[in-house]
Scaffold this motif. Sequence first.
Motif, PDB file in Angstrom:
ATOM      1  N   ILE A 110      39.877  -3.318  72.889  1.00  0.00           N
ATOM      2  CA  ILE A 110      39.284  -2.493  73.951  1.00  0.00           C
ATOM      3  C   ILE A 110      37.785  -2.462  73.752  1.00  0.00           C
ATOM      4  O   ILE A 110      37.292  -2.322  72.623  1.00  0.00           O
ATOM      5  CB  ILE A 110      39.879  -1.071  74.000  1.00  0.00           C
ATOM      6  CG1 ILE A 110      39.340  -0.347  75.243  1.00  0.00           C
ATOM      7  CG2 ILE A 110      39.625  -0.284  72.722  1.00  0.00           C
ATOM      8  CD1 ILE A 110      40.243   0.732  75.758  1.00  0.00           C
ATOM      9  N   HIS A 111      37.080  -2.645  74.867  1.00  0.00           N
ATOM     10  CA  HIS A 111      35.623  -2.711  74.801  1.00  0.00           C
ATOM     11  C   HIS A 111      35.042  -1.748  75.837  1.00  0.00           C
ATOM     12  O   HIS A 111      35.482  -1.745  76.990  1.00  0.00           O
ATOM     13  CB  HIS A 111      35.151  -4.144  75.084  1.00  0.00           C
ATOM     14  CG  HIS A 111      33.673  -4.279  74.995  1.00  0.00           C
ATOM     15  ND1 HIS A 111      33.004  -4.314  73.791  1.00  0.00           N
ATOM     16  CD2 HIS A 111      32.718  -4.336  75.956  1.00  0.00           C
ATOM     17  CE1 HIS A 111      31.706  -4.409  74.019  1.00  0.00           C
ATOM     18  NE2 HIS A 111      31.505  -4.422  75.328  1.00  0.00           N
ATOM     19  N   PRO A 112      34.022  -0.973  75.439  1.00  0.00           N
ATOM     20  CA  PRO A 112      33.510   0.056  76.343  1.00  0.00           C
ATOM     21  C   PRO A 112      32.454  -0.447  77.321  1.00  0.00           C
ATOM     22  O   PRO A 112      31.340   0.079  77.378  1.00  0.00           O
ATOM     23  CB  PRO A 112      32.949   1.113  75.379  1.00  0.00           C
ATOM     24  CG  PRO A 112      32.505   0.329  74.196  1.00  0.00           C
ATOM     25  CD  PRO A 112      33.469  -0.829  74.081  1.00  0.00           C
ATOM     26  N   HIS A 135      30.012   1.626  85.578  1.00  0.00           N
ATOM     27  CA  HIS A 135      30.215   1.214  84.185  1.00  0.00           C
ATOM     28  C   HIS A 135      31.712   1.327  83.940  1.00  0.00           C
ATOM     29  O   HIS A 135      32.472   1.613  84.868  1.00  0.00           O
ATOM     30  CB  HIS A 135      29.375   2.151  83.304  1.00  0.00           C
ATOM     31  CG  HIS A 135      29.321   1.814  81.853  1.00  0.00           C
ATOM     32  ND1 HIS A 135      29.155   0.538  81.365  1.00  0.00           N
ATOM     33  CD2 HIS A 135      29.371   2.624  80.750  1.00  0.00           C
ATOM     34  CE1 HIS A 135      29.120   0.578  80.039  1.00  0.00           C
ATOM     35  NE2 HIS A 135      29.257   1.836  79.641  1.00  0.00           N
ATOM     36  N   GLY A 136      32.174   1.109  82.716  1.00  0.00           N
ATOM     37  CA  GLY A 136      33.611   1.234  82.514  1.00  0.00           C
ATOM     38  C   GLY A 136      34.070   0.640  81.211  1.00  0.00           C
ATOM     39  O   GLY A 136      33.314   0.576  80.225  1.00  0.00           O
ATOM     40  N   CYS A 137      35.320   0.201  81.193  1.00  0.00           N
ATOM     41  CA  CYS A 137      35.917  -0.309  79.963  1.00  0.00           C
ATOM     42  C   CYS A 137      36.913  -1.416  80.304  1.00  0.00           C
ATOM     43  O   CYS A 137      37.372  -1.524  81.446  1.00  0.00           O
ATOM     44  CB  CYS A 137      36.592   0.814  79.180  1.00  0.00           C
ATOM     45  SG  CYS A 137      37.665   1.871  80.168  1.00  0.00           S
ATOM     46  N   VAL A 157      33.936   3.540  86.113  1.00  0.00           N
ATOM     47  CA  VAL A 157      33.498   4.930  86.319  1.00  0.00           C
ATOM     48  C   VAL A 157      32.092   4.883  86.928  1.00  0.00           C
ATOM     49  O   VAL A 157      31.345   3.931  86.695  1.00  0.00           O
ATOM     50  CB  VAL A 157      33.458   5.749  85.008  1.00  0.00           C
ATOM     51  CG1 VAL A 157      34.815   5.782  84.328  1.00  0.00           C
ATOM     52  CG2 VAL A 157      32.398   5.237  84.052  1.00  0.00           C
ATOM     53  N   PRO A 158      31.715   5.917  87.682  1.00  0.00           N
ATOM     54  CA  PRO A 158      30.343   5.963  88.193  1.00  0.00           C
ATOM     55  C   PRO A 158      29.364   6.321  87.083  1.00  0.00           C
ATOM     56  O   PRO A 158      29.720   7.027  86.141  1.00  0.00           O
ATOM     57  CB  PRO A 158      30.396   7.072  89.248  1.00  0.00           C
ATOM     58  CG  PRO A 158      31.528   7.942  88.826  1.00  0.00           C
ATOM     59  CD  PRO A 158      32.528   7.056  88.116  1.00  0.00           C
ATOM     60  N   ARG A 171      32.908   9.874  79.734  1.00  0.00           N
ATOM     61  CA  ARG A 171      33.600   9.494  80.980  1.00  0.00           C
ATOM     62  C   ARG A 171      34.339   8.171  80.798  1.00  0.00           C
ATOM     63  O   ARG A 171      35.458   8.000  81.276  1.00  0.00           O
ATOM     64  CB  ARG A 171      32.582   9.407  82.128  1.00  0.00           C
ATOM     65  CG  ARG A 171      33.228   9.346  83.512  1.00  0.00           C
ATOM     66  CD  ARG A 171      32.182   9.432  84.642  1.00  0.00           C
ATOM     67  NE  ARG A 171      31.329  10.575  84.489  1.00  0.00           N
ATOM     68  CZ  ARG A 171      29.990  10.508  84.316  1.00  0.00           C
ATOM     69  NH1 ARG A 171      29.370   9.349  84.360  1.00  0.00           N
ATOM     70  NH2 ARG A 171      29.287  11.599  84.140  1.00  0.00           N
ATOM     71  N   VAL A 172      33.715   7.237  80.106  1.00  0.00           N
ATOM     72  CA  VAL A 172      34.362   5.939  79.856  1.00  0.00           C
ATOM     73  C   VAL A 172      35.555   6.120  78.911  1.00  0.00           C
ATOM     74  O   VAL A 172      36.636   5.551  79.137  1.00  0.00           O
ATOM     75  CB  VAL A 172      33.356   4.931  79.269  1.00  0.00           C
ATOM     76  CG1 VAL A 172      34.063   3.658  78.796  1.00  0.00           C
ATOM     77  CG2 VAL A 172      32.280   4.587  80.304  1.00  0.00           C
ATOM     78  N   LEU A 173      35.370   6.932  77.867  1.00  0.00           N
ATOM     79  CA  LEU A 173      36.437   7.084  76.861  1.00  0.00           C
ATOM     80  C   LEU A 173      37.720   7.639  77.489  1.00  0.00           C
ATOM     81  O   LEU A 173      38.826   7.210  77.126  1.00  0.00           O
ATOM     82  CB  LEU A 173      35.958   7.989  75.720  1.00  0.00           C
ATOM     83  CG  LEU A 173      36.877   8.048  74.496  1.00  0.00           C
ATOM     84  CD1 LEU A 173      36.950   6.684  73.799  1.00  0.00           C
ATOM     85  CD2 LEU A 173      36.399   9.113  73.501  1.00  0.00           C
ATOM     86  N   ALA A 174      37.552   8.568  78.421  1.00  0.00           N
ATOM     87  CA  ALA A 174      38.746   9.119  79.088  1.00  0.00           C
ATOM     88  C   ALA A 174      39.530   8.001  79.779  1.00  0.00           C
ATOM     89  O   ALA A 174      40.769   8.014  79.776  1.00  0.00           O
ATOM     90  CB  ALA A 174      38.332  10.193  80.092  1.00  0.00           C
ATOM     91  N   GLN A 175      38.827   7.037  80.326  1.00  0.00           N
ATOM     92  CA  GLN A 175      39.505   5.899  80.973  1.00  0.00           C
ATOM     93  C   GLN A 175      40.061   4.917  79.955  1.00  0.00           C
ATOM     94  O   GLN A 175      41.103   4.287  80.185  1.00  0.00           O
ATOM     95  CB  GLN A 175      38.542   5.179  81.923  1.00  0.00           C
ATOM     96  CG  GLN A 175      38.158   5.997  83.136  1.00  0.00           C
ATOM     97  CD  GLN A 175      39.361   6.398  83.970  1.00  0.00           C
ATOM     98  OE1 GLN A 175      40.256   5.596  84.218  1.00  0.00           O
ATOM     99  NE2 GLN A 175      39.395   7.654  84.393  1.00  0.00           N
ATOM    100  N   GLU A 176      39.388   4.787  78.802  1.00  0.00           N
ATOM    101  CA  GLU A 176      39.942   3.921  77.745  1.00  0.00           C
ATOM    102  C   GLU A 176      41.348   4.383  77.378  1.00  0.00           C
ATOM    103  O   GLU A 176      42.261   3.575  77.164  1.00  0.00           O
ATOM    104  CB  GLU A 176      39.049   3.956  76.497  1.00  0.00           C
ATOM    105  CG  GLU A 176      37.686   3.326  76.696  1.00  0.00           C
ATOM    106  CD  GLU A 176      36.874   3.283  75.405  1.00  0.00           C
ATOM    107  OE1 GLU A 176      37.462   3.102  74.331  1.00  0.00           O
ATOM    108  OE2 GLU A 176      35.642   3.449  75.483  1.00  0.00           O
ATOM    109  N   HIS A 177      41.500   5.713  77.316  1.00  0.00           N
ATOM    110  CA  HIS A 177      42.785   6.274  76.880  1.00  0.00           C
ATOM    111  C   HIS A 177      43.876   6.063  77.928  1.00  0.00           C
ATOM    112  O   HIS A 177      45.059   6.187  77.623  1.00  0.00           O
ATOM    113  CB  HIS A 177      42.621   7.766  76.571  1.00  0.00           C
ATOM    114  CG  HIS A 177      41.659   8.015  75.458  1.00  0.00           C
ATOM    115  ND1 HIS A 177      41.056   9.226  75.228  1.00  0.00           N
ATOM    116  CD2 HIS A 177      41.164   7.161  74.514  1.00  0.00           C
ATOM    117  CE1 HIS A 177      40.241   9.128  74.181  1.00  0.00           C
ATOM    118  NE2 HIS A 177      40.297   7.878  73.734  1.00  0.00           N
ATOM    119  N   VAL A 178      43.479   5.745  79.150  1.00  0.00           N
ATOM    120  CA  VAL A 178      44.448   5.405  80.201  1.00  0.00           C
ATOM    121  C   VAL A 178      44.776   3.912  80.165  1.00  0.00           C
ATOM    122  O   VAL A 178      45.948   3.512  80.211  1.00  0.00           O
ATOM    123  CB  VAL A 178      43.894   5.785  81.598  1.00  0.00           C
ATOM    124  CG1 VAL A 178      44.859   5.332  82.691  1.00  0.00           C
ATOM    125  CG2 VAL A 178      43.631   7.288  81.676  1.00  0.00           C
TER     126      VAL A 178
END
Length: 213
Positions: A110-112, A135-137, A157-158, A171-178
């Motif tokens: 996984i890369h941020p 931005h995102g992951c 994510v915006p 904000r990105v980390l929350a999406q990493e966990h998904v």
Amino acid sequence: MKRRTAVLISGRGSNLKALIDAARDPRFPAEIALVISNEPEAPGLKLAQEAGIAAQVIAHRPFRGDRAAHEAAIDHALTAAEIELVCLAGYMRLLTPFLVGRWAGRMLNIHPSLLPAFPGLHTHARALAAGAKVHGCTVHLVTEEMDSGPILVQAAVPVLPDDDEATLAARVLAQEHVIYPLALRLLAGGEAGKPASPASRLVNPLPIGAEAP
Ligand code: GRF
């Protein structure tokens, strides 16, 4: 049968925790059977212990720069535990072609950032400095070139006007966990690379192959 999966960490372990939680579901096609850290003090080791998962420290420092020997020790531990799939989750060592080759097609990272943008370190600061609006992951298969293997899942994510590195990272980390559990589910279930199933047709994260909403 759940696929026996190892998670390699170096630190906090929040993605490890997301994978452990997802794998508790009896329908999830992978089980987290082993956690390996190269850092003896990694907080993620405690998360593994609390979950009753075998955790091993295979520190790199005693190998004094002999990367091949360190990776051979990791590979031996993976094989001894009958591991089928490997997830790198904040594992802060570059891999040599040996370990990458041994686990080709069976190792995720996984890369941020939204690869191919911002490979490497300090992705959130670099996205802010570049004036990125999105931005995102990314979860991708590991290949010899760093942060560049085939992409399984991405989430965007915006970037908001008041963001600093910490708010954007959160904000990105929350999406990493998904997306990490989603990507492992796809790989372990043999669905990686196939068109997305209706169940995984999400707007965000958006698995590759999904139809536009
Ligand atoms: C995550 O941002 C991951 O994308 C990157 O390192 C961080 C690890 O965080 N490779 P954690 O240890 O999973 O909390």
